[in-house]
Structures are given as structure tokens and as C-alpha cells.
Write a protein that holds these residues in place. Structure first.
Motif, PDB file in Angstrom:
ATOM      1  N   VAL A 211       0.864  -1.187   0.000  1.00 12.35           N
ATOM      2  CA  VAL A 211       0.000   0.000   0.000  1.00 12.35           C
ATOM      3  C   VAL A 211       0.892   1.226   0.000  1.00 12.35           C
ATOM      4  N   SER A 212       0.505   2.261  -0.740  1.00 12.16           N
ATOM      5  CA  SER A 212       1.200   3.542  -0.583  1.00 12.16           C
ATOM      6  C   SER A 212       0.240   4.670  -0.892  1.00 12.16           C
ATOM      7  N   SER A 213       0.636   5.873  -0.525  1.00 14.65           N
ATOM      8  CA  SER A 213      -0.240   7.027  -0.784  1.00 14.65           C
ATOM      9  C   SER A 213      -0.176   7.441  -2.253  1.00 14.65           C
ATOM     10  N   LYS A 214       0.726   6.822  -3.017  1.00 16.91           N
ATOM     11  CA  LYS A 214       0.844   7.182  -4.442  1.00 16.91           C
ATOM     12  C   LYS A 214       0.007   6.227  -5.299  1.00 16.91           C
ATOM     13  N   PRO A 215      -0.601   6.730  -6.382  1.00 13.99           N
ATOM     14  CA  PRO A 215      -1.374   5.826  -7.249  1.00 13.99           C
ATOM     15  C   PRO A 215      -0.484   4.837  -7.996  1.00 13.99           C
ATOM     16  N   GLN A 216      -1.088   3.776  -8.498  1.00 12.46           N
ATOM     17  CA  GLN A 216      -0.403   2.739  -9.301  1.00 12.46           C
ATOM     18  C   GLN A 216       0.658   1.985  -8.521  1.00 12.46           C
ATOM     19  N   THR A 217       0.355   1.703  -7.262  1.00 13.26           N
ATOM     20  CA  THR A 217       1.284   0.928  -6.438  1.00 13.26           C
ATOM     21  C   THR A 217       1.258  -0.541  -6.854  1.00 13.26           C
ATOM     22  N   THR A 218       0.061  -1.117  -6.927  1.00 11.78           N
ATOM     23  CA  THR A 218      -0.068  -2.537  -7.305  1.00 11.78           C
ATOM     24  C   THR A 218       0.124  -2.672  -8.813  1.00 11.78           C
ATOM     25  N   ARG A 219       0.961  -3.652  -9.225  1.00 14.62           N
ATOM     26  CA  ARG A 219       1.199  -3.839 -10.665  1.00 14.62           C
ATOM     27  C   ARG A 219       0.690  -5.180 -11.187  1.00 14.62           C
ATOM     28  N   ASN A 220       0.594  -6.175 -10.304  1.00 11.80           N
ATOM     29  CA  ASN A 220       0.192  -7.519 -10.753  1.00 11.80           C
ATOM     30  C   ASN A 220      -1.143  -7.888 -10.108  1.00 11.80           C
ATOM     31  N   ASN A 221      -1.863  -8.812 -10.736  1.00 13.70           N
ATOM     32  CA  ASN A 221      -3.015  -9.350 -10.005  1.00 13.70           C
ATOM     33  C   ASN A 221      -2.566 -10.578  -9.230  1.00 13.70           C
TER      34      ASN A 221
ATOM     35  N   ASN B   8      10.526  -2.825 -21.870  1.00 14.82           N
ATOM     36  CA  ASN B   8      11.362  -3.958 -22.242  1.00 14.82           C
ATOM     37  C   ASN B   8      10.634  -5.273 -21.943  1.00 14.82           C
ATOM     38  N   ASN B   9      10.368  -6.026 -23.023  1.00  7.79           N
ATOM     39  CA  ASN B   9       9.672  -7.324 -22.905  1.00  7.79           C
ATOM     40  C   ASN B   9      10.236  -8.229 -21.831  1.00  7.79           C
ATOM     41  N   PHE B  10      11.569  -8.337 -21.809  1.00  8.19           N
ATOM     42  CA  PHE B  10      12.205  -9.305 -20.900  1.00  8.19           C
ATOM     43  C   PHE B  10      11.954  -8.931 -19.450  1.00  8.19           C
ATOM     44  N   VAL B  11      12.135  -7.638 -19.151  1.00 15.04           N
ATOM     45  CA  VAL B  11      11.942  -7.195 -17.766  1.00 15.04           C
ATOM     46  C   VAL B  11      10.469  -7.326 -17.383  1.00 15.04           C
ATOM     47  N   LEU B  12       9.583  -6.921 -18.281  1.00 18.25           N
ATOM     48  CA  LEU B  12       8.149  -6.971 -17.958  1.00 18.25           C
ATOM     49  C   LEU B  12       7.695  -8.418 -17.751  1.00 18.25           C
ATOM     50  N   ASP B  13       8.210  -9.324 -18.568  1.00 23.53           N
ATOM     51  CA  ASP B  13       7.887 -10.747 -18.355  1.00 23.53           C
ATOM     52  C   ASP B  13       8.428 -11.213 -17.008  1.00 23.53           C
ATOM     53  N   GLU B  14       9.652 -10.815 -16.707  1.00 22.14           N
ATOM     54  CA  GLU B  14      10.320 -11.221 -15.463  1.00 22.14           C
ATOM     55  C   GLU B  14       9.538 -10.762 -14.225  1.00 22.14           C
ATOM     56  N   ILE B  15       8.944  -9.565 -14.308  1.00 19.75           N
ATOM     57  CA  ILE B  15       8.200  -9.084 -13.136  1.00 19.75           C
ATOM     58  C   ILE B  15       6.724  -9.511 -13.183  1.00 19.75           C
ATOM     59  N   GLY B  16       6.450 -10.504 -14.016  1.00 19.38           N
ATOM     60  CA  GLY B  16       5.130 -11.152 -13.990  1.00 19.38           C
ATOM     61  C   GLY B  16       4.043 -10.386 -14.703  1.00 19.38           C
TER      62      GLY B  16
END
Ligand SMILES: Nc1nc2c(ncn2[C@@H]2O[C@H](COP(=O)(O)OP(=O)(O)OP(=O)(O)O)[C@@H](O)[C@H]2O)c(=O)[nH]1
Ligand SMILES: [Mg+2]
Length: 322
Positions: free
Chosen positions: A40-50, A300-308
């Protein structure tokens, strides 16, 4: 022998927790779970994955799916985050759409629907942050009429607060009533479909969101380089883990900020994240953090895949490392 997870009185329900960024989805989930699993944070877009967050009430298993806030943005990272929200709502029994009472809720709902590509099946509206408004003064009749015109599958609404627990008891009762006879998905006490490695990266990223300013948290990603569970001869001994992780930033100047003067910022990120990781693993954790410059990792495809974050229908043809 009757398996506990298949007891004939068992009930279950899976609910997608949806909404715009910062409306309090992860706080709401943590409140129902009873501990801080989701960041949780006070900034928007904290959660990136479901991901799933499971708990039981008597014989009812409730699986809440945390999702990133739905918003429009052409960057590949954000497209994939929106994709995670859509995927999180696939195959669930019920949707909760959270609306922050301190905002123009009808306008926010319109904006949410516009960016959420699929029609919503059975939906309850959860008005959040009730502790921040004068509860006596609110009448939601007109608001609910407008929301139901926009989305006829809305069945109910609740006004809640994850800070003071307002109406949470009533809501959990309604969840129990809506649940369906069936086996449990997490009979062994697991709480999520994501593993500890995922939550380690989240707890490091949570500190980045707390300690870094302006656009920097959005240009930070965390990847695990090494995760070693140290086996002890004494089987009763608490577990111990040696973890090395990299904090990726977009530009060299950001590296210096994340490290901080004399390493002060990265040290604070590490100390705070380690405490939360130790609470999760129940043992000692040695956490080694490095900051690496990975230009435009968010495309970057590779990084985005890596972070789920897998590609979505809306994904652009993205930049690849040669
Ligand atoms: N006062 C008050 N603040 C709340 C409540 N619920 C959440 N917040 C605050 O709202 C901010 C956003 O909360 P999150 O739970 O991270 O919101 P989210 O919807 O998961 O946000 P994203 O992951 O960015 O989409 C945090 O500062 C929370 O402390 C509430 O019931 N009352
Ligand atoms: Mg969240």
C-alpha cells in the motif's frame, strides 16, 4: 476419509477487487485478511500484478483478487498493468468496484468503465474511505441510480472504511451469504497464488514507493538475482534465507538518488523491507540490494515478463535487447 477441503459444508467465493488507482483496493484486502500482505502507498499505481489473497470465515473460503488500478496510459508497463486488472476479473464469482468517497464517484466510475474493456458481470459497489467524510451527510440514492444506469449488473453497495473498520462486519456477512458450496482452493493455509519471491520484490518496491519522490517510484522495478534457503542441521531451527535483489532504474542519475548519500536510502529500503520479509518467512533474512540502470525497462519485454506482467492484446511492438 473425508478430506477437510472437500467437507460437504464448505463454501467458497472468488471476488475481483477492481477500481481506479489509489481508491484503497489493497488496504481493503489487507483489512479483510487481517495482515499486510498486499503493498500500500499514498501514491497511485502501487499494485502492478493481479494475485489471490485467501482467507476463511468459518467454512467459507474467500479469495480476493487484488488488481492494479485501471487507468489510461500508453506506456507498455501501464498497458500490461491494465491487462492484469482485466485478467484478474476473469472467471470470478463477483466483482467489487471500489470508489473513493472523497472523489466524484460517478465521474470516477465512468472513467473506470471506459478503461475496463470487458462488461462487468455481477458487481457490488464498495464506497471506501468513509472515515474521511461525514457519514451522516451522505445519501447515495441518486448516485446508485446513476451507477446502475451505467452498469446494470450492480446488485448491492456498501460504505466502508479500511482505517476504522466501518461496515466491514456487514460486508463479510454478505460475502458469506453470496458464497457457493464447493471445495476450497487453498486448503493448506496458503494465502496466495504468488510465491514468497514475488512478495519479496513487492516489499522492496513498497519501500521505494514510500521513500522516493515524484516520478522515481514509477521508474523502479525489482528483480530477484538469488534466493537461497539455508538448510539448518537442526530441523527445529527457524528458517534462514539469503536474498540478493536488484532495484532497476531508468537513468544513471536515478541510481544515485536510490543509493542516497553514503548509501543511506538503499540502506533504509533494505532494513524496512527485510523486517517485512522476515515477518513473512518467520526466519532470519540476509538481504543484499543493488541498484542497476536498465534504460526504459518499462518498455522492455524481458523485464516486464520477469516481473510477472505478460503481454496483452493492447501491447505495442516493444523494444527488445539485441
Ligand atoms: N483514510 C483512509 N485512507 C485509506 C483507506 N483505504 C486506503 N486508504 C489510503 O489510500 C491510499 C491508497 O491505498 P491503496 O490500498 O494502496 O490503494 P489501491 O487502490 O490499492 O491503489 P493502487 O494499487 O495504486 O491501484 C493509501 O494512502 C491508504 O492508506 C480508508 O479506508 N481510509
Ligand atoms: Mg493496490
Amino acid at each position: 476419509m473425508l478430506l477437510e477441503d472437500q467437507h460437504p459444508h464448505n463454501k467458497a467465493i472468488m471476488i475481483a477487487v477492481l477500481g481506479k488507482p489509489n481508491v484503497g483496493k489493497s488496504s481493503f484486502i489487507n483489512h479483510l485478511l487481517g495482515f499486510d500482505l498486499s503493498i500500500v502507498s499514498s501514491k497511485p499505481q502501487t499494485t502492478r500484478n493481479n494475485f489471490h489473497c485467501a482467507f476463511t470465515i468459518d467454512r467459507t473460503e474467500v479469495v480476493l483478487v487484488d488488481t492494479p488500478g485501471v487507468h489510461s496510459n500508453s506506456q507498455e508497463l501501464n498497458k500490461r498493468m491494465n491487462g492484469q486488472a482485466q485478467m484478474g476479473a476473469e472467471g470470478v464469482d463477483l466483482n467489487f468496484v471500489l470508489l473513493d468517497l472523497t472523489t466524484n464517484v460517478v465521474g470516477e466510475f465512468k472513467d473506470f468503465i471506459k478503461n475496463f474493456e470487458h462488461p462487468l458481470a455481477k458487481t457490488w459497489i464498495i464506497f471506501t474511505k468513509a472515515d474521511l467524510i461525514n457519514k451522516e451527510a451522505i445519501t447515495l440514492t441518486e448516485t446508485m441510480k446513476a451507477l446502475t444506469e451505467l452498469c446494470p449488473t450492480i446488485e448491492k453497495h456498501f460504505v466502508i472504511s479500511s482505517k476504522d473498520g466501518h461496515n466491514i462486519h456487514e460486508l463479510t456477512g454478505a460475502i458469506q451469504d453470496a458464497s457457493i458450496s464447493g471445495p476450497h482452493m487453498y486448503p493448506n493455509g496458503d494465502v496466495s497464488n504468488k510465491n514468497q519471491r514475488f512478495f519479496v520484490t513487492e516489499y522492496i518496491r513498497e519501500q521505494a514507493f514510500r521513500l522516493l519522490k515524484e516520478e522515481l517510484p514509477y521508474e523502479v522495478a525489482v528483480v530477484i538475482d538469488e534466493y537461497k534457503d539455508v538448510r539448518k542441521k537442526d530441523e527445529e531451527a527457524a528458517p534462514e534465507a539469503h536474498i540478493s535483489a536488484s532495484i532497476l532504474v531508468n537513468r544513471p542519475s536515478q541510481r544515485a538518488i536510490v543509493v542516497g548519500r553514503g548509501g543511506s536510502i538503499i540502506k533504509e529500503i533494505g532494513v524496512n523491507a527485510r523486517k517485512k520479509i522476515e515477518a513473512m518467512t518467520g526466519g532470519k533474512v540476509h538481504l543484499n540490494l543493488h541498484v542497476k540502470v536498465s534504460p526504459k525497462w518499462f518498455n522492455n519485454n524481458f523485464v516486464l515478463d520477469e516481473i510477472g506482467l505478460p503481454r496483452t492484446q493492447n501491447s505495442a511492438r516493444v523494444w527488445r535487447k539485441k
